[in-house]
Motif scaffolding. Structure first.
Motif, PDB file in Angstrom:
ATOM      1  N   GLY A 172       3.627  19.126  -7.455  1.00 31.72           N
ATOM      2  CA  GLY A 172       4.062  17.762  -7.695  1.00 31.72           C
ATOM      3  C   GLY A 172       3.343  16.768  -6.805  1.00 31.72           C
ATOM      4  O   GLY A 172       2.272  17.056  -6.259  1.00 31.72           O
ATOM      5  N   TYR A 173       3.958  15.597  -6.645  1.00 28.01           N
ATOM      6  CA  TYR A 173       3.401  14.521  -5.826  1.00 28.01           C
ATOM      7  C   TYR A 173       4.538  13.811  -5.113  1.00 28.01           C
ATOM      8  O   TYR A 173       5.638  13.693  -5.641  1.00 28.01           O
ATOM      9  N   VAL A 174       4.254  13.319  -3.906  1.00 26.54           N
ATOM     10  CA  VAL A 174       5.202  12.491  -3.181  1.00 26.54           C
ATOM     11  C   VAL A 174       4.433  11.292  -2.647  1.00 26.54           C
ATOM     12  O   VAL A 174       3.309  11.429  -2.150  1.00 26.54           O
ATOM     13  N   ALA A 175       5.023  10.105  -2.784  1.00 30.40           N
ATOM     14  CA  ALA A 175       4.368   8.873  -2.337  1.00 30.40           C
ATOM     15  C   ALA A 175       5.113   8.307  -1.136  1.00 30.40           C
ATOM     16  O   ALA A 175       6.348   8.215  -1.136  1.00 30.40           O
ATOM     17  N   LEU A 176       4.336   7.933  -0.122  1.00 35.62           N
ATOM     18  CA  LEU A 176       4.894   7.299   1.066  1.00 35.62           C
ATOM     19  C   LEU A 176       4.586   5.811   1.042  1.00 35.62           C
ATOM     20  O   LEU A 176       3.546   5.393   0.528  1.00 35.62           O
ATOM     21  N   GLY A 177       5.475   5.023   1.633  1.00 40.23           N
ATOM     22  CA  GLY A 177       5.267   3.589   1.697  1.00 40.23           C
ATOM     23  C   GLY A 177       4.298   3.198   2.791  1.00 40.23           C
ATOM     24  O   GLY A 177       3.667   4.044   3.440  1.00 40.23           O
ATOM     25  N   GLU A 178       4.203   1.910   3.040  1.00 45.74           N
ATOM     26  CA  GLU A 178       3.248   1.391   4.019  1.00 45.74           C
ATOM     27  C   GLU A 178       3.513   1.904   5.429  1.00 45.74           C
ATOM     28  O   GLU A 178       2.596   1.980   6.250  1.00 45.74           O
ATOM     29  N   ASP A 179       4.759   2.257   5.721  1.00 41.46           N
ATOM     30  CA  ASP A 179       5.082   2.753   7.058  1.00 41.46           C
ATOM     31  C   ASP A 179       4.660   4.207   7.254  1.00 41.46           C
ATOM     32  O   ASP A 179       4.830   4.761   8.340  1.00 41.46           O
ATOM     33  N   GLU A 180       4.129   4.823   6.203  1.00 38.69           N
ATOM     34  CA  GLU A 180       3.678   6.223   6.240  1.00 38.69           C
ATOM     35  C   GLU A 180       4.822   7.149   6.650  1.00 38.69           C
ATOM     36  O   GLU A 180       4.608   8.204   7.224  1.00 38.69           O
ATOM     37  N   THR A 230       0.838  -1.196   0.000  1.00 38.29           N
ATOM     38  CA  THR A 230       0.000   0.000   0.000  1.00 38.29           C
ATOM     39  C   THR A 230       0.878   1.253   0.000  1.00 38.29           C
ATOM     40  O   THR A 230       1.896   1.306   0.695  1.00 38.29           O
ATOM     41  N   PHE A 231       0.473   2.239  -0.789  1.00 33.14           N
ATOM     42  CA  PHE A 231       1.209   3.494  -0.888  1.00 33.14           C
ATOM     43  C   PHE A 231       0.233   4.665  -0.735  1.00 33.14           C
ATOM     44  O   PHE A 231      -0.940   4.557  -1.092  1.00 33.14           O
ATOM     45  N   TYR A 232       0.763   5.777  -0.231  1.00 30.67           N
ATOM     46  CA  TYR A 232      -0.048   6.973  -0.006  1.00 30.67           C
ATOM     47  C   TYR A 232       0.549   8.124  -0.809  1.00 30.67           C
ATOM     48  O   TYR A 232       1.674   8.554  -0.545  1.00 30.67           O
ATOM     49  N   VAL A 233      -0.212   8.617  -1.770  1.00 28.86           N
ATOM     50  CA  VAL A 233       0.284   9.676  -2.658  1.00 28.86           C
ATOM     51  C   VAL A 233      -0.328  11.013  -2.254  1.00 28.86           C
ATOM     52  O   VAL A 233      -1.555  11.166  -2.230  1.00 28.86           O
TER      53      VAL A 233
END
Length: 232
Positions: free
Chosen positions: A133-141, A116-119
């Protein structure tokens, strides 16, 4: 009418200008739907790109977006979800002008390869004009897995370098929280980040103000998402 008279010249000029203006207006109106479709597809491509879904054509953007983006949330500054607001339609250029408690913060939750990713969409100010722009975080947020940036009017070879792969790739693997889970964001460091710095990237040589704009943009935008991550 005498074709050599000033009156004839003025009337002829007015007619030409009116006809050209009419044609331009007609062309702009006719192409608006196509332009809107292209803007929407490009937005989807940029969001997908931060989670490693690349080489998606504009024609395939919608299908890929539907495949990987599982949720689109419009958050309040309290971290709750505003069910009445369409996250994708939020215009950050207008949104950032509102008081924080009236803003809505779009969040895209993606799933890829079982993860799961959070954009998070970004919007800020560079040297000459807006940057975004955009930045995506991993599952660890906490860990950045991808980022992309764009601008309206930064200087080629200097501030405009924020759009290049070398600058954007630096953000991958960086952390937005310290060891005590305090929010520290990620900063573009003038003169270069120190080896092993989990929160710093190299700033652009000669593009300090734009680099600072990217740092400020990331910190300001991400801070609004912390309540949601804490609650969820």
């Amino acid at each position: 009418m005498n074709k050599n008279s000033n009156a004839y010249t003025f009337i002829f000029a007015i007619i030409i200008v009116t006809v050209i203006a009419g044609l331009l207006a007609f062309t702009a109106t006719s192409l608006k739907d196509l332009q809107d479709t292209n803007v929407k597809a490009e937005k989807m491509q940029n969001i997908l790109g931060t989670v490693g879904v690349t080489d998606v054509s504009r024609d395939d953007a919608q299908a890929a977006f539907d495949q990987y983006i599982k949720k689109q949330l419009a958050l309040t500054n309290k971290g709750t979800v505003d069910e009445k607001t369409n996250a994708f339609n939020i215009n950050l250029k207008n949104e950032v002008k509102k008081p924080e408690d009236e803003q809505r913060y779009p969040l895209y939750i993606a799933e890829k390869d079982g993860k799961t990713f959070y954009v998070v969409p970004l919007y800020g100010a560079g040297l000459w004009d807006a940057i975004w722009g955009y930045v995506a975080l991993g599952e660890d947020e906490n860990t950045i897995v991808g980022a992309n940036f764009d601008h309206k009017g930064e200087t080629p070879g200097l501030g405009a370098e924020i759009t290049t792969d070398w600058f954007q790739a630096q953000f991958e693997g960086k952390k937005i929280l310290d060891e005590s889970n305090n929010f520290v964001s990620v900063t573009a460091v003038k003169g270069g980040a120190k080896p092993g710095d989990e929160h710093g990237v190299d700033a652009i040589s000669g593009g300090t103000i734009t680099s600072n704009g990217v740092s400020n943009m990331i910190e300001e935008r991400l801070a609004h998402y912390l309540p949601y991550f804490k609650n969820n």
